[in-house]
Design a protein around this motif. Structure first.
Motif, PDB file in Angstrom:
ATOM      1  N   ILE A  11      40.540 -28.158 -32.330  1.00 37.56           N
ATOM      2  CA  ILE A  11      40.389 -26.741 -32.659  1.00 37.56           C
ATOM      3  C   ILE A  11      38.958 -26.351 -32.319  1.00 37.56           C
ATOM      4  CG2 ILE A  11      40.506 -24.976 -34.455  1.00 37.56           C
ATOM      5  CD1 ILE A  11      42.358 -26.837 -36.034  1.00 37.56           C
ATOM      6  N   PRO A  12      38.732 -25.552 -31.276  1.00 38.99           N
ATOM      7  CA  PRO A  12      37.366 -25.150 -30.921  1.00 38.99           C
ATOM      8  C   PRO A  12      36.942 -23.934 -31.748  1.00 38.99           C
ATOM      9  CG  PRO A  12      38.900 -24.284 -29.315  1.00 38.99           C
ATOM     10  CD  PRO A  12      39.731 -25.031 -30.327  1.00 38.99           C
ATOM     11  N   ALA A  13      35.784 -24.012 -32.372  1.00 38.01           N
ATOM     12  CA  ALA A  13      35.347 -22.906 -33.234  1.00 38.01           C
ATOM     13  C   ALA A  13      33.818 -22.782 -33.180  1.00 38.01           C
ATOM     14  CB  ALA A  13      35.813 -23.140 -34.669  1.00 38.01           C
ATOM     15  N   ARG A  14      33.339 -22.096 -32.170  1.00 34.01           N
ATOM     16  CA  ARG A  14      31.888 -21.941 -32.038  1.00 34.01           C
ATOM     17  C   ARG A  14      31.369 -20.859 -32.991  1.00 34.01           C
ATOM     18  NH1 ARG A  14      29.796 -18.005 -28.295  1.00 34.01           N
ATOM     19  NH2 ARG A  14      31.405 -16.567 -27.563  1.00 34.01           N
ATOM     20  N   GLY A  15      30.053 -20.890 -33.211  1.00 33.85           N
ATOM     21  CA  GLY A  15      29.454 -19.954 -34.157  1.00 33.85           C
ATOM     22  C   GLY A  15      29.278 -18.554 -33.625  1.00 33.85           C
ATOM     23  N   GLY A  16      29.025 -18.415 -32.341  1.00 32.82           N
ATOM     24  CA  GLY A  16      28.777 -17.096 -31.769  1.00 32.82           C
ATOM     25  C   GLY A  16      30.060 -16.360 -31.437  1.00 32.82           C
ATOM     26  N   SER A  17      30.011 -15.035 -31.569  1.00 34.00           N
ATOM     27  CA  SER A  17      31.143 -14.194 -31.205  1.00 34.00           C
ATOM     28  C   SER A  17      30.662 -12.769 -31.088  1.00 34.00           C
ATOM     29  CB  SER A  17      32.262 -14.282 -32.252  1.00 34.00           C
ATOM     30  OG  SER A  17      33.303 -13.380 -31.933  1.00 34.00           O
ATOM     31  N   LYS A  18      30.892 -12.137 -29.929  1.00 38.48           N
ATOM     32  CA  LYS A  18      30.420 -10.778 -29.710  1.00 38.48           C
ATOM     33  C   LYS A  18      31.351  -9.732 -30.319  1.00 38.48           C
ATOM     34  CE  LYS A  18      27.561 -11.314 -25.552  1.00 38.48           C
ATOM     35  NZ  LYS A  18      27.372 -10.892 -24.139  1.00 38.48           N
ATOM     36  N   ASP A  55      29.650 -25.939 -33.089  1.00 40.11           N
ATOM     37  CA  ASP A  55      28.205 -26.118 -32.989  1.00 40.11           C
ATOM     38  C   ASP A  55      27.517 -25.643 -34.262  1.00 40.11           C
ATOM     39  OD1 ASP A  55      29.092 -23.450 -32.325  1.00 40.11           O
ATOM     40  OD2 ASP A  55      26.996 -22.996 -31.874  1.00 40.11           O
ATOM     41  N   ASP A  56      28.302 -25.187 -35.247  1.00 40.19           N
ATOM     42  CA  ASP A  56      27.793 -24.438 -36.384  1.00 40.19           C
ATOM     43  C   ASP A  56      28.056 -25.173 -37.700  1.00 40.19           C
ATOM     44  OD1 ASP A  56      27.087 -21.248 -37.003  1.00 40.19           O
ATOM     45  OD2 ASP A  56      28.245 -22.223 -38.586  1.00 40.19           O
ATOM     46  N   GLU A  57      26.997 -25.385 -38.487  1.00 40.31           N
ATOM     47  CA  GLU A  57      27.122 -26.128 -39.742  1.00 40.31           C
ATOM     48  C   GLU A  57      27.997 -25.404 -40.759  1.00 40.31           C
ATOM     49  OE1 GLU A  57      26.406 -29.009 -40.657  1.00 40.31           O
ATOM     50  OE2 GLU A  57      24.744 -29.815 -39.476  1.00 40.31           O
ATOM     51  N   GLU A  58      27.881 -24.081 -40.822  1.00 40.17           N
ATOM     52  CA  GLU A  58      28.681 -23.323 -41.783  1.00 40.17           C
ATOM     53  C   GLU A  58      30.167 -23.428 -41.450  1.00 40.17           C
ATOM     54  OE1 GLU A  58      29.060 -18.848 -43.793  1.00 40.17           O
ATOM     55  OE2 GLU A  58      27.902 -19.124 -41.939  1.00 40.17           O
ATOM     56  N   ILE A  59      30.493 -23.303 -40.164  1.00 41.05           N
ATOM     57  CA  ILE A  59      31.883 -23.442 -39.743  1.00 41.05           C
ATOM     58  C   ILE A  59      32.388 -24.847 -40.039  1.00 41.05           C
ATOM     59  CG2 ILE A  59      33.425 -23.508 -37.749  1.00 41.05           C
ATOM     60  CD1 ILE A  59      31.856 -21.205 -36.566  1.00 41.05           C
ATOM     61  N   PHE A  72      31.636 -34.556 -35.117  1.00 36.99           N
ATOM     62  CA  PHE A  72      30.368 -34.325 -34.426  1.00 36.99           C
ATOM     63  C   PHE A  72      30.134 -32.822 -34.347  1.00 36.99           C
ATOM     64  CE2 PHE A  72      33.809 -34.797 -31.308  1.00 36.99           C
ATOM     65  CZ  PHE A  72      33.787 -33.548 -30.719  1.00 36.99           C
ATOM     66  N   LEU A  73      28.879 -32.445 -34.072  1.00 36.45           N
ATOM     67  CA  LEU A  73      28.562 -31.049 -33.793  1.00 36.45           C
ATOM     68  C   LEU A  73      28.428 -30.898 -32.285  1.00 36.45           C
ATOM     69  CD1 LEU A  73      25.988 -29.852 -36.496  1.00 36.45           C
ATOM     70  CD2 LEU A  73      28.415 -29.300 -36.319  1.00 36.45           C
ATOM     71  N   ARG A  74      29.092 -29.897 -31.749  1.00 32.26           N
ATOM     72  CA  ARG A  74      29.059 -29.656 -30.311  1.00 32.26           C
ATOM     73  C   ARG A  74      27.671 -29.181 -29.889  1.00 32.26           C
ATOM     74  NH1 ARG A  74      32.500 -24.801 -28.032  1.00 32.26           N
ATOM     75  NH2 ARG A  74      33.708 -25.326 -29.901  1.00 32.26           N
ATOM     76  N   PRO A  75      27.149 -29.642 -28.747  1.00 29.95           N
ATOM     77  CA  PRO A  75      25.854 -29.157 -28.256  1.00 29.95           C
ATOM     78  C   PRO A  75      25.870 -27.649 -28.039  1.00 29.95           C
ATOM     79  CG  PRO A  75      26.534 -31.115 -27.053  1.00 29.95           C
ATOM     80  CD  PRO A  75      27.715 -30.691 -27.873  1.00 29.95           C
ATOM     81  N   PRO A  84      33.044 -22.263 -20.353  1.00 30.79           N
ATOM     82  CA  PRO A  84      34.492 -22.306 -20.082  1.00 30.79           C
ATOM     83  C   PRO A  84      35.251 -22.891 -21.263  1.00 30.79           C
ATOM     84  CG  PRO A  84      33.219 -23.189 -18.239  1.00 30.79           C
ATOM     85  CD  PRO A  84      32.261 -23.036 -19.376  1.00 30.79           C
ATOM     86  N   GLY A  85      36.452 -22.390 -21.497  1.00 34.24           N
ATOM     87  CA  GLY A  85      37.241 -22.859 -22.627  1.00 34.24           C
ATOM     88  C   GLY A  85      37.590 -24.334 -22.573  1.00 34.24           C
ATOM     89  N   ILE A  86      37.618 -24.899 -21.376  1.00 31.59           N
ATOM     90  CA  ILE A  86      37.957 -26.309 -21.230  1.00 31.59           C
ATOM     91  C   ILE A  86      36.790 -27.222 -21.622  1.00 31.59           C
ATOM     92  CG2 ILE A  86      37.197 -26.473 -18.822  1.00 31.59           C
ATOM     93  CD1 ILE A  86      40.318 -28.144 -20.376  1.00 31.59           C
ATOM     94  N   ALA A  87      35.577 -26.693 -21.632  1.00 28.18           N
ATOM     95  CA  ALA A  87      34.380 -27.506 -21.869  1.00 28.18           C
ATOM     96  C   ALA A  87      34.403 -28.275 -23.190  1.00 28.18           C
ATOM     97  CB  ALA A  87      33.130 -26.638 -21.775  1.00 28.18           C
ATOM     98  N   PRO A  88      34.701 -27.628 -24.327  1.00 30.16           N
ATOM     99  CA  PRO A  88      34.726 -28.395 -25.582  1.00 30.16           C
ATOM    100  C   PRO A  88      35.820 -29.448 -25.620  1.00 30.16           C
ATOM    101  CG  PRO A  88      35.518 -26.150 -25.934  1.00 30.16           C
ATOM    102  CD  PRO A  88      34.930 -26.192 -24.565  1.00 30.16           C
ATOM    103  N   VAL A  89      36.899 -29.227 -24.881  1.00 35.71           N
ATOM    104  CA  VAL A  89      37.982 -30.214 -24.829  1.00 35.71           C
ATOM    105  C   VAL A  89      37.516 -31.460 -24.080  1.00 35.71           C
ATOM    106  CG1 VAL A  89      40.345 -30.674 -24.086  1.00 35.71           C
ATOM    107  CG2 VAL A  89      39.720 -28.392 -24.913  1.00 35.71           C
ATOM    108  N   LEU A  90      36.918 -31.253 -22.915  1.00 34.62           N
ATOM    109  CA  LEU A  90      36.432 -32.380 -22.120  1.00 34.62           C
ATOM    110  C   LEU A  90      35.323 -33.127 -22.851  1.00 34.62           C
ATOM    111  CD1 LEU A  90      36.357 -30.663 -18.595  1.00 34.62           C
ATOM    112  CD2 LEU A  90      38.086 -32.244 -19.502  1.00 34.62           C
ATOM    113  N   HIS A  91      34.477 -32.375 -23.562  1.00 30.67           N
ATOM    114  CA  HIS A  91      33.401 -32.997 -24.348  1.00 30.67           C
ATOM    115  C   HIS A  91      33.992 -33.892 -25.432  1.00 30.67           C
ATOM    116  CE1 HIS A  91      30.601 -32.841 -27.901  1.00 30.67           C
ATOM    117  NE2 HIS A  91      29.798 -33.344 -26.979  1.00 30.67           N
ATOM    118  N   ALA A  92      35.003 -33.401 -26.134  1.00 27.10           N
ATOM    119  CA  ALA A  92      35.630 -34.182 -27.195  1.00 27.10           C
ATOM    120  C   ALA A  92      36.308 -35.431 -26.642  1.00 27.10           C
ATOM    121  CB  ALA A  92      36.647 -33.318 -27.942  1.00 27.10           C
TER     122      ALA A  92
END
Length: 230
Positions: A11-18, A55-59, A72-75, A84-92
């Motif tokens: 489940i990808p859930a980054r801290g930033g969102s416009k 990438d976010d401690e609160e999340i 882990f925390l994502r860079p 790209p949406g695939i990036a966190p998947v490949l990282h994991a």
């Protein structure tokens, strides 16, 4: 596990969102948006390990409150607006190797149910496909869509000899709903995309295909949720 194959869900859930600040943990339907996906994915009969990539401690804290694993925390460079949406998947997959299949579950699809998750996994293996993604009937038909030329002339997106005068006469078309993506991990690491010519589709109903992108989507989500409860 399914047919002896191990399954990792991300489940990808980054801290930033416009569009909606802190979107992944805003309260919708009485609980954080992220929690809807965690709780449903944990019901899966096939997922061996479920993780939240953030990438976010609160999340991360919110994920753990709902029994989501955050190994882990994502860079930060993998959590930018243009990542790209695939990036966190490949990282994991680099950090957690040896899984046969990987499932991507975006938290912006809160009405997706376990029947959709497991149904998509089942179809991928039944069809012996390298990947399967969830789709739903498109709201607008591309047969009635146009480009606008430099001199404002309407140019059909799909050029056909005979025009369709009624919507019911147009071919049924589908669009990605962003709810479920599954792929063979070795294949995905080579192609770096869930969407390739051989990708198969798993059809989901419109009412479970809501994708939270802006405030209006939240209004629609809560209206549908009330209707489903009634």
């Amino acid at each position: 596990m399914i047919q002896g194959k191990s399954v990792l869900a991300i489940i990808p859930a980054r801290g930033g969102s416009k569009g909606i600040p802190r979107k992944n943990i805003i309260e919708v339907g009485g609980k954080p948006l992220l929690s809807w996906t965690i709780e449903e994915a944990k019901k899966s009969a096939y997922i061996d390990r479920l993780i939240v990539s953030t990438d976010d401690e609160e999340i991360a804290d919110v994920a753990r409150q709902y029994e989501g694993e955050v190994p882990f925390l994502r860079p930060k460079e993998l959590a930018m607006d243009d990542t790209p949406g695939i990036a966190p998947v490949l990282h994991a997959l680099e950090l957690l190797p040896k899984y046969d299949y990987v499932v991507l579950l975006q938290p912006t699809s809160p009405l997706r149910q376990v029947i959709d998750i497991d149904g998509c996994i089942e179809k991928c293996l039944k069809e012996q496909a390298n990947s399967c993604v969830s789709i739903t009937v498109a709201e607008k038909t591309p047969y009635w869509m146009y480009h606008l030329s430099d001199n404002d002339v309407l140019e059909p997106v799909i050029k056909i000899e005979e025009r369709f005068l009624r919507r019911q006469d147009t071919p049924t078309v589908f669009s990605l709903n962003g709810a479920v993506y599954i792929a063979d991990t070795n294949w995905l690491q080579k192609t770096q995309s869930f969407l390739e010519p051989e990708t198969v589709g798993y059809v989901m109903p419109k009412e479970r295909s809501i994708d939270i992108d802006n405030q209006m989507d939240i209004v629609i989500f809560e209206a549908v949720l009330r209707q489903m409860k009634n």
